[in-house]
Design a protein around this motif. Sequence first.
Motif, PDB file in Angstrom:
ATOM      1  N   TYR A 188       0.822  -1.209   0.000  1.00  0.00           N
ATOM      2  CA  TYR A 188       0.000   0.000   0.000  1.00  0.00           C
ATOM      3  C   TYR A 188       0.864   1.270   0.000  1.00  0.00           C
ATOM      4  O   TYR A 188       0.629   2.194  -0.772  1.00  0.00           O
ATOM      5  CB  TYR A 188      -0.888  -0.027   1.249  1.00  0.00           C
ATOM      6  N   ASP A 206       3.904   9.854   9.216  1.00  0.00           N
ATOM      7  CA  ASP A 206       2.748  10.597   9.741  1.00  0.00           C
ATOM      8  C   ASP A 206       3.150  11.735  10.696  1.00  0.00           C
ATOM      9  O   ASP A 206       4.275  12.211  10.645  1.00  0.00           O
ATOM     10  CB  ASP A 206       1.694   9.675  10.366  1.00  0.00           C
ATOM     11  N   GLU A 244      -7.008   6.212  13.187  1.00  0.00           N
ATOM     12  CA  GLU A 244      -5.854   5.707  12.443  1.00  0.00           C
ATOM     13  C   GLU A 244      -4.576   6.252  13.103  1.00  0.00           C
ATOM     14  O   GLU A 244      -4.520   7.431  13.459  1.00  0.00           O
ATOM     15  CB  GLU A 244      -5.960   6.238  11.007  1.00  0.00           C
TER      16      GLU A 244
HETATM   17  C1  SGN Z   1      -5.313   9.326   5.663  1.00  0.00           C
HETATM   18  C2  SGN Z   1      -3.990   8.561   5.718  1.00  0.00           C
HETATM   19  C3  SGN Z   1      -3.382   8.633   7.097  1.00  0.00           C
HETATM   20  C4  SGN Z   1      -3.299  10.067   7.546  1.00  0.00           C
HETATM   21  C5  SGN Z   1      -4.663  10.695   7.478  1.00  0.00           C
HETATM   22  C6  SGN Z   1      -4.699  12.121   7.880  1.00  0.00           C
HETATM   23  N1  SGN Z   1      -4.215   7.204   5.369  1.00  0.00           N
HETATM   24  O1  SGN Z   1      -6.297   8.702   6.416  1.00  0.00           O
HETATM   25  O2  SGN Z   1      -2.103   8.036   7.057  1.00  0.00           O
HETATM   26  O3  SGN Z   1      -2.798  10.154   8.843  1.00  0.00           O
HETATM   27  O4  SGN Z   1      -5.116  10.635   6.140  1.00  0.00           O
HETATM   28  O5  SGN Z   1      -3.865  12.882   7.066  1.00  0.00           O
HETATM   29  S1  SGN Z   1      -4.377   6.847   3.814  1.00  0.00           S
HETATM   30  O6  SGN Z   1      -4.325   5.420   3.749  1.00  0.00           O
HETATM   31  O7  SGN Z   1      -5.664   7.350   3.364  1.00  0.00           O
HETATM   32  O8  SGN Z   1      -3.293   7.479   3.090  1.00  0.00           O
HETATM   33  S2  SGN Z   1      -4.227  14.372   6.852  1.00  0.00           S
HETATM   34  O9  SGN Z   1      -3.005  15.046   6.400  1.00  0.00           O
HETATM   35  O10 SGN Z   1      -5.249  14.435   5.831  1.00  0.00           O
HETATM   36  O11 SGN Z   1      -4.679  14.859   8.125  1.00  0.00           O
END
Ligand code: SGN
Length: 534
Positions: free
Chosen positions: A264, A375, A459
């Motif tokens: 992923y 993150d 998450e």
């Molecule tokens: C998605 C990402 C996370 C990330 C959040 C918030 N997962 O959920 O890794 O922490 O966004 O990020 S993903 O599988 O969808 O990539 S934010 O910058 O938008 O707050």
Amino acid sequence: MRRNVKISPFKNTVMKMSLFKSLSLLGLTILLFVACEDSKDASETKPNILYIMTDDHGYQAISAYSNQLVQTPNLDRLANEGVIFRNSFVTNSICGPSRAVMLTGKHSHANGMINNSTEFDGTQQTFPKLLQKAGYQTAIVGKWHLKSDPTGFDYWNILPGQGQYYNPDFIEMGEKKQIEGYATTITTDLALSWLDRRNSEKPFCLLLHHKAPHRTWEPDTAHLAEFLSKQFPVPENFFDQYEDRQAAAEQKMSVRASDMDVQYDLKMQDDEGRIVSRFGKMDHTARMNAAQKKAWKNHYDPITKKFIEDNLSGDELYLWKLQRYLQDYLACIHSVDENVGRVLDYLENNGLKENTIVVYTSDQGFYLGEHGWFDKRFMYEESLRTPLMMWLPTGYGRRGDVNQLIQNIDYAPTFLDMVGVQIPEEMHGKSMKSLLIGKGETAKWRDAIYYHYYEFPNEHMVKKHYGVRTDRYKLIHFYDDIDVWELYDLKNDPNEMHNIYQDQQNEDLIKNLKKRLKELQEEYHDTTLPQEDL
Ligand code: SGN
Ligand code: CA
């Protein structure tokens, strides 16, 4: 000597009338003059604002901040010819909340957007709305991520939700359209084409928000191989074991665990099922056209083949993951840098540089392997900080480093102040204007910043926490399902590896920091605290 002059009533009335006439004429002339001056002011002297914000761009990946990972010559132009903030922080290190803070100048508890699942209340006051009222043309292109539709913009063309890197959908003033190409380039194209067709009689405020370099770090086909043979330095604390830091130990954002997934996140995809992914089978190329797919496969297939052959495990696997992650992340930055270059060139070539405030920042910082992570969310340095560089318009003499503690609550009041619009009292931030004129303010600024993060359980499982940071110390309280305090001496322990909260000798320091923390919570009226702190 004064003389008493007698005036007949008739003469008096005539005089009064002609005085009235002249005064009316004078008034009209003044009014006309003021109106002309106003429009002259608005079109010629009020600076434009071009605000560029990326998503998850850690300052470690900008060469004006650090030379270790990547060269960003275009971003560096902003620092070299303008100012670079060395102590720039967010209030709540997560996307939607940061954007709401930036628009409103208020901490999350006051603007209501405390986490990514909240919907931004677009009826509240924002700086684009106030600029619009003051005669500005306002526009936003790219990532928005606030769920409700944008308000306060004459033009908007946004990515839905997180948006896609390849052939993304955009929502233009409510209408969804797919645009072929790569998100960073398309977003820049949209910005430049709006600048081209704007009404050049009026000043503008354009928000240019990139999706990049957000997870899953998908580079443009042109830059896939950019960092293929580069070995990046490994952060000193990549193998952090989180002693005395329970919240850090219990997160789920580790490169050294399945949180960072080889398929992923790192694009290792194999049709014979030899790659184990916790996301099941997925296809990064699903949205791509034939040429994009071909370039993608040509790049990742040989890396995947070698990965399967090498069959790495333990620390070797973790170090490989880190390099693989950085290759893609930094290739995304490469596109950002190039596209920021296009925007700066446009301003220069169209005579707009002298009268435009150009900002580059990110919605928050990011871990690039520090503490073993990717993150953000934590109040630790890499995600508390966010890059901030600016080109300043004529009249602002400050250049180079600005060292004061500033936060994203300060952006809105700064823009309003710089264009002569009154700052609403309810905004929490301070105008940075005085820091940007001449040699900058040396007198009293702010001695501490306040932070509050809420998105738990969610998450990456970063626990709720709030805290205070001064130029030297940081005090954090993790709460909700735990009750843990942490204290760091950033001078002696810049990597925040030693929680010194339990050291007897720090009693006074802790007392003072807790006092300052409480003062800030009161000043900002933060009532979203655990019961025992209210
Ligand atoms: C998605 C990402 C996370 C990330 C959040 C918030 N997962 O959920 O890794 O922490 O966004 O990020 S993903 O599988 O969808 O990539 S934010 O910058 O938008 O707050
Ligand atoms: Ca983000």
